[in-house]
Design a protein around this motif. Structure first.
Motif, mmCIF file in Angstrom:
data_model
loop_
_atom_site.group_PDB
_atom_site.id
_atom_site.type_symbol
_atom_site.label_atom_id
_atom_site.label_comp_id
_atom_site.label_asym_id
_atom_site.label_seq_id
_atom_site.Cartn_x
_atom_site.Cartn_y
_atom_site.Cartn_z
ATOM 1 N N UNK A 119 7.436 10.552 15.961
ATOM 2 C CA UNK A 119 7.421 11.124 14.615
ATOM 3 C C UNK A 119 8.181 10.232 13.635
ATOM 4 N N UNK A 120 7.603 9.030 13.458
ATOM 5 C CA UNK A 120 8.189 8.071 12.514
ATOM 6 C C UNK A 120 7.103 7.113 12.070
ATOM 7 N N UNK A 121 7.243 6.623 10.850
ATOM 8 C CA UNK A 121 6.276 5.662 10.336
ATOM 9 C C UNK A 121 6.474 4.331 11.055
ATOM 10 N N UNK A 122 5.371 3.679 11.483
ATOM 11 C CA UNK A 122 5.489 2.379 12.164
ATOM 12 C C UNK A 122 6.268 1.377 11.319
ATOM 13 N N UNK A 123 6.892 0.432 11.990
ATOM 14 C CA UNK A 123 7.711 -0.560 11.302
ATOM 15 C C UNK A 123 6.852 -1.636 10.649
ATOM 16 N N UNK A 124 7.493 -2.396 9.762
ATOM 17 C CA UNK A 124 6.788 -3.497 9.093
ATOM 18 C C UNK A 124 6.334 -4.542 10.110
ATOM 19 N N UNK A 125 7.169 -4.799 11.126
ATOM 20 C CA UNK A 125 6.810 -5.760 12.161
ATOM 21 C C UNK A 125 5.572 -5.302 12.912
ATOM 22 N N UNK A 126 5.488 -4.035 13.249
ATOM 23 C CA UNK A 126 4.317 -3.503 13.941
ATOM 24 C C UNK A 126 3.074 -3.613 13.061
ATOM 25 N N UNK A 127 3.251 -3.380 11.771
ATOM 26 C CA UNK A 127 2.124 -3.510 10.846
ATOM 27 C C UNK A 127 1.646 -4.958 10.765
ATOM 28 N N UNK A 128 2.571 -5.904 10.796
ATOM 29 C CA UNK A 128 2.202 -7.317 10.764
ATOM 30 C C UNK A 128 1.422 -7.713 12.016
ATOM 31 N N UNK A 129 1.883 -7.241 13.172
ATOM 32 C CA UNK A 129 1.162 -7.532 14.413
ATOM 33 C C UNK A 129 -0.249 -6.944 14.377
ATOM 34 N N UNK A 130 -0.366 -5.722 13.872
ATOM 35 C CA UNK A 130 -1.682 -5.078 13.770
ATOM 36 C C UNK A 130 -2.585 -5.839 12.807
ATOM 37 N N UNK A 131 -2.018 -6.346 11.715
ATOM 38 C CA UNK A 131 -2.802 -7.098 10.735
ATOM 39 C C UNK A 131 -3.324 -8.400 11.341
ATOM 40 N N UNK A 132 -2.472 -9.087 12.110
ATOM 41 C CA UNK A 132 -2.898 -10.324 12.780
ATOM 42 C C UNK A 132 -4.012 -10.024 13.784
ATOM 43 N N UNK A 133 -3.830 -8.941 14.539
ATOM 44 C CA UNK A 133 -4.871 -8.541 15.485
ATOM 45 C C UNK A 133 -6.169 -8.239 14.747
#
Length: 373
Positions: A119-133
């Motif tokens: 129950x937390x918003x994903x981190x910026x680092x996780x968003x960056x990894x998802x964007x690269x993927x």
């Protein structure tokens, strides 16, 4: 490793499954989905293994996991940028305890989402990894789409090639056969016209075969050679050439080597085009062609020497290029271009030199097959 598997996928379904597995592994988010956008609806095409227990139809999740145009997920799809989200369970398309997630639009291909029960918003680092993927997935889907379109074009070209070669060859054979029947009823200048019809028909047949072989070559994306016995192929071509050009004198070795070379089923086209050129572009009263084969260890060298007008030095390097042709030739130049293309594919070499006292020598160097005894 997961990303490499993604880049090697061969169709959209494989790419969707690989994208979901990669997203789950890289982000450590259990609820990953690949959504297909079609007709204003996002449908789940592939889902992660942990998500399957929360879906009524796990083998076909798109039946129940959908978001129509105007929904919150469709809005993220239209924004076309990677975003982190907090998901209300009532908005989810499954019964999974989904709270946080990352949305990665894939242009017109659809959408990749990765969700977690944290129950937390994903981190910026996780968003960056998802964007690269997401960029890798989009690149893979674009590549698959291009390859499928090229395959459709090649299949269409192959079909057209088969139809044209079959039908035109039959018509040309009919023309040649009827011209031969007319010969018995003609005399004087009329016989010369009949001869002209048959010569043109033969030339058109040869050009059609060359163009068909060239079309087959142009469809190749990867080239695989195999051991081919040079002697029988060359002998068969020479037999056809001497039967077609009865006025020409073709000299061949008493015995041809039994060695195999790296080639394929189009090797005969190489010899046929070289020999045909040596005869057709010969201005001698009696065209003479001498074929020789030399075993040079790892290479078999085939030479075709004629007594024609020869080829100027400035054209020796270009005569095998597309559209180029021998001096004073009325042909298209595709025959020798096909020769160069095939010999290069076989890992060999082809060249032209002067013959003595006149004429040209075309040399072919072909690699011996590695498994040759």
């Amino acid at each position: 490793m997961a990303t490499r598997r993604l880049m090697k996928t061969e169709n959209r379904s494989e790419a969707a499954t690989a994208a979901v597995k990669t997203a789950t592994a890289i982000l450590d988010f259990p609820f990953s989905v690949f959504w297909t956008a079609n007709d204003g609806v996002l449908r789940a095409e592939a889902i992660s293994e942990p998500l399957r227990e929360y879906v009524a139809v796990p083998e076909d999740p798109g039946q129940v996991m959908q978001h129509e145009r105007g929904s919150w997920l469709w809005a993220h799809y239209e924004r076309d940028e990677t975003q982190t989200v907090l998901v209300d369970e009532e908005k989810a398309a499954s019964d999974a305890p989904l709270h946080g997630g990352i949305v990665v639009p894939l242009s017109g291909h659809g959408l990749l989402t990765a969700g977690t029960d944290v129950k937390a918003e994903p981190t910026e680092r996780e968003a960056q990894l998802a964007d690269i993927l997401g960029k890798n997935v989009l690149s893979t889907l674009d590549r698959i789409e291009r390859e499928q379109e090229l395959k459709r074009q090649r299949d269409n070209l192959d079909l057209l090639n088969q139809i044209v070669r079959h039908d035109l060859t039959n018509h040309l054979q009919t023309i040649s056969g009827r011209a031969e029947l007319l010969r018995d009823q003609c005399s004087g200048d009329a016989i010369e016209h009949v001869d002209g019809i048959q010569e043109s028909s033969q030339a058109a047949t040869e050009l059609l075969e060359t163009a068909g072989n060239l079309a087959s070559v142009m469809q190749q994306t990867e080239w695989e050679t195999e051991p081919v016995a040079l002697g029988p192929v060359l002998s068969s071509v020479i037999e056809d050439i001497t039967a077609t050009y009865t006025d020409a004198q073709v000299t061949v070795p008493d015995a041809l080597p039994s060695a195999q070379v790296e080639a394929d089923e189009l090797l005969s086209s190489v010899f046929r085009n070289v020999l045909t050129n040596a005869i057709q572009h010969n201005d001698s009263a009696t065209p003479s062609v001498v074929v020789d084969v030399t075993d040079d260890g790892d290479v078999l060298q085939v030479t075709v020497a004629d007594n024609g007008p020869g080829i100027p030095d400035e054209q020796k390097r270009t005569v095998f290029e597309r559209g180029k042709k021998r001096p004073n030739s009325a042909g298209t130049g595709v025959g020798l271009y096909l020769v160069r293309t095939l010999v290069d594919a076989y890992g060999g070499d082809v060249w032209v030199e002067d013959n003595e006292p006149t004429g040209a020598v075309v040399g072919l160097a072909l690699q011996k097959a590695t498994d040759d005894a």
